[in-house]
Design a protein around this motif. Structure first.
Motif, PDB file in Angstrom:
ATOM      1  N   VAL A 190       0.834  -1.201   0.000  1.00 48.62           N
ATOM      2  CA  VAL A 190       0.000   0.000   0.000  1.00 48.62           C
ATOM      3  C   VAL A 190       0.870   1.253   0.000  1.00 48.62           C
ATOM      4  CG1 VAL A 190      -1.770   1.253   1.283  1.00 48.62           C
ATOM      5  CG2 VAL A 190      -1.870  -1.246   1.136  1.00 48.62           C
ATOM      6  N   SER A 191       1.946   1.248   0.770  1.00 50.08           N
ATOM      7  CA  SER A 191       2.841   2.402   0.820  1.00 50.08           C
ATOM      8  C   SER A 191       3.513   2.641  -0.530  1.00 50.08           C
ATOM      9  CB  SER A 191       3.899   2.178   1.907  1.00 50.08           C
ATOM     10  OG  SER A 191       3.289   2.037   3.174  1.00 50.08           O
ATOM     11  N   LEU A 192       3.951   1.564  -1.179  1.00 52.91           N
ATOM     12  CA  LEU A 192       4.604   1.723  -2.476  1.00 52.91           C
ATOM     13  C   LEU A 192       3.631   2.236  -3.535  1.00 52.91           C
ATOM     14  CD1 LEU A 192       6.837  -1.500  -2.531  1.00 52.91           C
ATOM     15  CD2 LEU A 192       7.555   0.863  -2.116  1.00 52.91           C
ATOM     16  N   VAL A 193       2.429   1.725  -3.553  1.00 53.93           N
ATOM     17  CA  VAL A 193       1.426   2.196  -4.522  1.00 53.93           C
ATOM     18  C   VAL A 193       1.122   3.669  -4.305  1.00 53.93           C
ATOM     19  CG1 VAL A 193      -0.977   1.939  -5.271  1.00 53.93           C
ATOM     20  CG2 VAL A 193       0.433  -0.090  -4.873  1.00 53.93           C
ATOM     21  N   PHE A 194       1.017   4.093  -3.034  1.00 51.33           N
ATOM     22  CA  PHE A 194       0.744   5.502  -2.736  1.00 51.33           C
ATOM     23  C   PHE A 194       1.894   6.384  -3.186  1.00 51.33           C
ATOM     24  CE2 PHE A 194       0.914   9.178   0.100  1.00 51.33           C
ATOM     25  CZ  PHE A 194      -0.353   9.711  -0.092  1.00 51.33           C
ATOM     26  N   ALA A 195       3.135   5.933  -3.008  1.00 51.74           N
ATOM     27  CA  ALA A 195       4.293   6.711  -3.437  1.00 51.74           C
ATOM     28  C   ALA A 195       4.329   6.846  -4.956  1.00 51.74           C
ATOM     29  CB  ALA A 195       5.571   6.060  -2.923  1.00 51.74           C
ATOM     30  N   VAL A 196       4.002   5.793  -5.672  1.00 48.17           N
ATOM     31  CA  VAL A 196       3.989   5.847  -7.139  1.00 48.17           C
ATOM     32  C   VAL A 196       2.930   6.805  -7.637  1.00 48.17           C
ATOM     33  CG1 VAL A 196       3.539   4.483  -9.225  1.00 48.17           C
ATOM     34  CG2 VAL A 196       4.984   3.551  -7.409  1.00 48.17           C
ATOM     35  N   LEU A 197       1.724   6.748  -7.041  1.00 53.60           N
ATOM     36  CA  LEU A 197       0.658   7.646  -7.454  1.00 53.60           C
ATOM     37  C   LEU A 197       1.008   9.100  -7.163  1.00 53.60           C
ATOM     38  CD1 LEU A 197      -2.494   5.628  -6.315  1.00 53.60           C
ATOM     39  CD2 LEU A 197      -1.567   5.865  -8.635  1.00 53.60           C
ATOM     40  N   THR A 198       1.752   9.342  -6.064  1.00 55.43           N
ATOM     41  CA  THR A 198       2.152  10.713  -5.734  1.00 55.43           C
ATOM     42  C   THR A 198       3.180  11.234  -6.725  1.00 55.43           C
ATOM     43  OG1 THR A 198       1.770  10.231  -3.389  1.00 55.43           O
ATOM     44  CG2 THR A 198       3.072  12.173  -3.897  1.00 55.43           C
ATOM     45  N   ALA A 199       4.088  10.412  -7.176  1.00 56.62           N
ATOM     46  CA  ALA A 199       5.128  10.842  -8.120  1.00 56.62           C
ATOM     47  C   ALA A 199       4.658  10.839  -9.564  1.00 56.62           C
ATOM     48  CB  ALA A 199       6.348   9.938  -7.986  1.00 56.62           C
TER      49      ALA A 199
END
Length: 279
Positions: A190-199
């Motif tokens: 979940v953390s990695l998906v959120f970071a990708v969507l933010t970038a």
């Protein structure tokens, strides 16, 4: 006329001697001494009038709810009512010899009364029961002093004995510290998906610039203003990243307000120069 130091000392000793002789020669006459033990409702349990040189015939028992009352009259040698400068009722424990002195209040000219209240009983007698010797200790500057023997009374103990304090020396039981449970964090996916969507928006922006073609030749016309303006824009982006990582809200807002004026001035100068070059 001036007096020598020896003459002055003689005058002082003469005055003190005359005052002392007047005190010693006088006397306080005590009359109408009464001892009463009463209920709080006003009912009398014990009452006796004491005449010198006699004392109490019996030993009355005093409790917290049956206060002791001592009344008496004071006169001078001429039989006139006397106002005392000291009127104390002394109660001395027969075993420990501890003494408690309670003041008698003046209720009329030459008449005095001492009443043991509940507060006095708890403070002086509840923890020290037993037999007490009662005496009057009176004094007046104009008539000297007198000590009047009243008799003996029995003070009962308080209803509650003072708690016993036990002190134990030795090793104490071990204290087991319990630390707070670790905070449950979201799944790594979940953390990695959120970071990708933010970038993702930044990647889209860079790709769009690459498709349109980036021309930096216009920056040369106002190099200082343009560099400062772009640096401040980069500072805003870094501030957003810092807030996402862990910076608190109020410090973030303070930094934003601090960056706003120079960003406005630098952007206005750089963009105005760019417009002037096109006209």
């Amino acid at each position: 006329m001036r007096f020598s130091s020896q003459a002055r000392m003689l005058v002082v000793f003469g005055v003190l001697g005359s005052a002392l002789s007047s005190i010693v020669s006088g006397a306080v006459v005590v009359t109408n001494v009464k001892v009463r033990v009463m209920e709080r409702t006003g009912d009398k349990i014990f009452e006796q009038r004491v005449e010198q040189p006699n004392t109490l015939d019996s030993v009355p028992k005093v409790k917290a709810n049956t206060p002791l009352v001592v009344t008496f009259d004071a006169q001078d040698q001429d039989g006139k009512a006397l106002r005392l400068d000291q009127a104390m009722v002394s109660l001395q424990h027969s075993e420990t010899r501890a003494e408690v002195a309670l003041a008698a209040n003046r209720v009329a000219d030459g008449s005095y009364k001492m009443d043991i209240t509940r507060k006095d009983f708890r403070r002086h007698f509840a923890a020290a029961p037993g037999k007490y010797h009662v005496a009057l200790e009176l004094g007046a500057f104009s008539s000297g002093g007198a000590e009047y023997e009243v008799g003996n009374i029995e003070m009962a103990g308080g209803s509650k004995a003072p708690p016993l304090v036990s002190v134990a020396y030795g090793p104490k039981p071990e204290i087991h510290h319990r630390f707070a449970d670790a905070q449950q964090m979201p799944n790594v996916v979940v953390s990695l998906v959120f970071a990708v969507l933010t970038a993702a928006p930044l990647a889209v922006l860079l790709q769009t610039w690459a498709g349109l073609g980036v021309n930096i030749n216009g920056l040369r016309r106002e190099m200082v203003g343009s560099v400062v303006f772009m640096g401040l824009i980069a500072a805003y982006m870094g501030l957003a990243i810092a807030y996402w990582v862990g910076l608190k809200l109020f410090p973030t807002l303070a930094y934003v307000l601090a960056l706003a004026p120079p960003t406005y001035l630098a952007g206005q100068r750089a963009l105005s120069k760019r417009i002037e070059s096109k006209t």
